[in-house]
Design an enzyme around this catalytic site. Structure first.
Site, PDB file in Angstrom:
ATOM      1  CG  ASP A 212       4.883  15.630   6.984  1.00  0.00           C
ATOM      2  OD1 ASP A 212       3.896  14.884   7.057  1.00  0.00           O
ATOM      3  OD2 ASP A 212       5.770  15.696   7.870  1.00  0.00           O
TER       4      ASP A 212
ATOM      5  CD  GLU B 124      -1.933  15.439   8.200  1.00  0.00           C
ATOM      6  OE1 GLU B 124      -1.297  16.367   8.732  1.00  0.00           O
ATOM      7  OE2 GLU B 124      -1.418  14.609   7.447  1.00  0.00           O
TER       8      GLU B 124
ATOM      9  CG  ASP C 113       4.300   9.680  11.036  1.00  0.00           C
ATOM     10  OD1 ASP C 113       4.859   9.719   9.914  1.00  0.00           O
ATOM     11  OD2 ASP C 113       4.174  10.688  11.751  1.00  0.00           O
TER      12      ASP C 113
HETATM   13  O1  MIG Z   1       5.709  15.527  13.284  1.00  0.00           O
HETATM   14  O2  MIG Z   1       9.132  15.773   9.185  1.00  0.00           O
HETATM   15  O3  MIG Z   1       4.842  11.709   8.472  1.00  0.00           O
HETATM   16  O4  MIG Z   1       7.366  11.185   7.452  1.00  0.00           O
HETATM   17  O5  MIG Z   1       9.559  12.284   8.830  1.00  0.00           O
HETATM   18  C1  MIG Z   1       6.367  14.661  12.397  1.00  0.00           C
HETATM   19  C2  MIG Z   1       9.209  14.820  10.179  1.00  0.00           C
HETATM   20  C3  MIG Z   1       6.547  15.324  11.070  1.00  0.00           C
HETATM   21  C4  MIG Z   1       5.727  13.429   9.848  1.00  0.00           C
HETATM   22  C5  MIG Z   1       5.890  12.623   8.601  1.00  0.00           C
HETATM   23  C6  MIG Z   1       7.218  11.936   8.625  1.00  0.00           C
HETATM   24  C7  MIG Z   1       8.323  12.942   8.761  1.00  0.00           C
HETATM   25  C8  MIG Z   1       8.128  13.768  10.025  1.00  0.00           C
HETATM   26  N1  MIG Z   1       6.807  14.402   9.996  1.00  0.00           N
END
Ligand code: MIG
Length: 772
Positions: free
Chosen positions: A381, A384, A458
């Site tokens: 996650d 980016e 999200d």
């Molecule tokens: O700033 O890890 O897209 O699936 O639950 C949010 C917490 C960070 C973004 C991900 C989401 C995840 C969440 N993350």
């Protein structure tokens, strides 16, 4: 300013020409693909890491007439007009696919222009909001974590795929710009009749991909950027997530709930709160005291655990991963050459320099801590990369990547997510060489499909996002990303029962199938909204398992040919003008069509049936396509249609893939004059399939009046399969006079409106006579 072609020369594998300050080079890296590279004179470009064929060069030939060069290479032709410089791509039969592709240099900015005829549709562009046909808007390729609702005008999102397909009257051509920088794709927004692609780089590194088929274009694009390797079968099962199941006890409870309620489940995710102060590779000593025991216990229940991993490593000198990273100079540097510090969940963090192969190896090795804890895959996650404290939400553009620090962030940004996924995937593969890695990634660039599945980030628990999830996933499929899906039920905001029911119906047929919800939102597991919604979710999640043989075969096609699993109707019905812009129906593999309800309160919808004959999955009715049809869709029903002539492999559902009864397979025959089906099967988890350890069955049939013939063949045998018994179900039959197999009469029976034959799973032929 348009350009002019100067002196040229050609070898059997390369056409070179001068454009003054720039050079033009044309090579053929794969059949049906030309790399057309316009770069500063004397400085040829390296392909980006997206390209898997950096050195491939097939033979080409060039002839010249007064104004043009005519180039021929396997699978295509290219006509180059000297002044102004422009390209026309044709297929191998000389049919024009796209004409007047014109590179332009204006005010120091390079641009590619392509005319858009009134009837031209534009598909692809990867993970973008909006509808199927991308015309009329402008898209930026810049991986971005934007918490706003992903409504139709929001751009960009997490993944960048600088790839578009132009589809004009049945002829497809693809344009891939191999450029990880921030490119902008104006698809007829500024000038309605023109595609204009701009780049900050001093030139254009283009791959022109010939059709005429949409399927061909995707196959050829993925020959260049790679294909998804077969995932483990469990990763195609149903998955549950939550930000966060905040203790091992809570995770056990959720699994228990699933099992008690008879709802299948294969994967449970551990979101960021499993960590100790958000330090990656650690577990909270209180709430996740014994992760190995947790994963082992859940595994005994058939459920695998996948933890989230963010790239940011907490700045904490007592923390080994950070200390090692500093010591080994593994972190991205700022413009002064010091480790770049950003802020994310753990507070101040440094970011692994994934551009550096040594750092990828280091990161890959760290995955051993997760494997020791018994996890089954990794969820990447925030790659980016997403930063909290920065006004741009990401690293400064002058941050330095790569072993020698020469790669600045403006060119590394879009690759960062892919590199992280690659490091993770390769680490898992090294550490467990005979197991297929499963990596899920939020960000990526073209080619991410080689390293990870992608979920669309999200979204919100709103109807518009359910509706949009289809065209988004379909365009990702046309962009080489076959293994995709949205958070079922929606991530941000509170879900409601009706929405979860409808979303679970769609999710059951999307390649990646996971329910996930954000912190602070209401619970969203299938049972939260009462017995009716629970029953609907249970039914569709079970269906997912029953359909696994068909879906798995579609996954295999994706791994072999890049064929999208979930795709727009135009992919399978390119000659039907009604489907060109259809965003609210989808094909799953070649034979199944979904027409989901994506609006509240709707209990009936209009379905377009493409030309040909169809069978309503629920009623068994035969329908003639080429028409719109009102169809009943009570809350418990997802309208599903099967192409007549399809033969589909299905099985019984199970609570998880480990418990599937693999002894028996059913082939469902939906009669037509000619019929066919395919079933791919392997052990579902090891790498043996890549060495021929799989079975491929085809079944073909004909129906002529009252007689039907079927013939089952083993096209490839390399896997010692547990499947011994075959059931053939011929739908829409109420009687027959005789069934013979390889000449001898065999037993059969009628069940409702189906004729059922049982046989050993072995090559054979059947003749059914006196069909009623
Ligand atoms: O700033 O890890 O897209 O699936 O639950 C949010 C917490 C960070 C973004 C991900 C989401 C995840 C969440 N993350």
């Amino acid at each position: 300013m348009s350009l002019e072609l100067g002196p040229w020369s050609a070898t059997p594998e390369c056409l070179s020409a001068s454009l003054g300050s720039h050079d033009l080079q044309v090579t053929c890296p794969a059949s049906g693909v030309l790399r057309v590279s316009l770069h500063p004179a004397g400085q040829p470009w390296e392909p980006s890491p997206a390209v898997v064929t950096p050195d491939a060069r097939l033979p080409l030939s060039v002839i010249e007439d007064r104004e043009r060069l005519h180039l021929e290479a396997p699978g295509l032709t290219l006509t180059i007009t000297r002044h102004p410089l422009r390209f026309a791509l044709g297929d191998s039969d000389g049919n024009p696919l796209t004409e007047n592709l014109m590179p332009v240099l204006e005010a120091g900015v390079w641009r590619l222009e392509a005319p858009l005829a009134p009837e031209t549709r534009c598909y692809g562009l990867g993970e973008k909001t909006g509808v199927l046909d991308k015309r009329g808007r402008r898209y930026t390729m810049w991986n971005t974590d934007d918490p706003s609702p992903h409504i139709e005008t929001l751009d960009p999102l997490y993944v960048s795929t600088p790839w578009a397909i132009l589809f004009t009257k049945g002829f497809a051509a693809g344009i891939y710009l191999d450029d990880p920088a921030k490119t902008v794709w104006d698809v007829g927004r500024t000038a309605p009749d023109r595609l204009a692609v701009t780049t900050p780089r001093p030139g254009l590194d283009l791959y022109l991909v010939a059709g005429p088929g949409l399927d061909q274009v995707v196959e050829r694009y993925t020959a260049i950027t790679g294909r998804m390797p077969m995932p483990p079968l469990w990763a195609i099962g149903y998955q549950q997530s939550r930000w966060s199941y905040d203790s091992a006890d809570r995770m056990r409870e959720v699994v228990r709930e699933y099992r008690e309620r008879g709802i299948p489940l294969d994967v449970l995710y551990a979101d960021i709160d499993y960590m100790d102060g958000y330090r990656v590779f650690t577990w909270n000593p209180e709430t996740f005291a014994d992760p190995a025991a947790l994963t082992a216990d859940l595994r005994a229940d058939g459920v695998r655990v996948v933890p989230i991993v963010d790239p940011g490593v907490k700045k904490d000198s007592d923390y080994l991963a950070f200390a090692e990273g500093v010591e080994g100079q593994h972190f991205v540097k700022d413009r002064d050459g010091l480790p770049l510090v950003g802020e994310v969940w753990p507070g101040e963090v440094c970011f692994p320099d994934f551009a550096n192969p040594e750092v990828r190896r280091w990161w890959g090795d760290w995955q051993s801590t997760y494997l020791e804890a018994g996890v089954a895959g990794i969820w990447c996650d925030m790659n980016e990369p997403s930063l909290f404290d920065s006004p741009t939400k990401t690293m400064p553009l002058d941050a330095r990547h790569g072993a020698d620090g020469s790669l600045t962030h403006d060119r590394a940004h879009n690759l960062y997510g892919s590199w992280m996924a690659q490091a993770t995937h390769e680490g898992l593969a090294r550490l467990r060489p005979n197991e297929r890695p499963f990596v899920l990634s939020r960000a990526g660039f073209a080619g991410i499909q080689r390293h990870a599945a992608v979920w669309t980030g999200d979204n919100f628990s709103i109807w518009a996002h359910l509706e949009q999830s289809l065209p988004m996933a379909m365009n990702m499929g046309l962009s080489g990303l076959a293994f995709v899906g949205a958070d079922v039920g929606g991530f941000s905001g509170d879900c409601v029962g009706e929405l979860l029911a409808r979303w679970t119906q769609v999710g059951a047929f999307t390649p990646f199938f996971r329910n996930h919800a954000a912190k602070g939102t209401c619970d969203q597991e299938p049972w939260v909204f009462g017995p009716e919604v629970e029953e609907i979710c249970r039914r569709y999640i079970r269906m997912r398992y029953a359909w696994l043989p068909y879906l798995y075969t579609a996954f295999w096609r994706a791994s072999q040919r890049g064929e999208p699993i979930l795709r727009p109707l135009v992919y399978d019905f390119p000659d039907d003008p009604e489907v060109l812009a259809c965003s609210d129906q989808a094909m799953v593999g070649p034979d199944l069509m979904l027409a989901p309800v994506v609006r509240p309160g709707v209990r009936k919808r209009l379905v377009y049936l493409p030309r040909g004959e169809w069978i309503d999955f629920w009623t068994g009715d035969r329908l003639t396509g080429g028409t719109h049809l009102p169809v009943d869709a009570p809350l418990e029903r997802l309208p599903l249609f099967i192409r007549a002539g399809a033969i589909l492999p299905r099985g019984p559902w199970a609570s998880c893939v480990d418990r599937l009864d693999r002894e028996r397979l059913t082939l469902h025959v939906y009669p037509a004059e000619t019929m066919s089906g395919t079933w791919y099967d392997d052990d579902g988890g090891s790498m043996a399939y890549a060495q021929g350890g799989y079975n491929l069955w085809t079944i073909a049939g004909t129906r002529d009046g009252q007689e039907s013939r079927l013939s089952l063949k083993a096209e490839h045998t390399g896997y010692d399969s547990p499947t011994r018994e075959l059931r053939i179900v011929i739908h829409g039959v109420t009687g027959a006079s005789e069934v013979a197999s390889d000449g001898a009469t065999v037993d059969w029976r009628i069940e409702g409106t189906d004729l059922v034959i049982e046989a050993p799973m072995a090559p054979a032929t059947w003749t059914v006579s006196g069909l009623a």
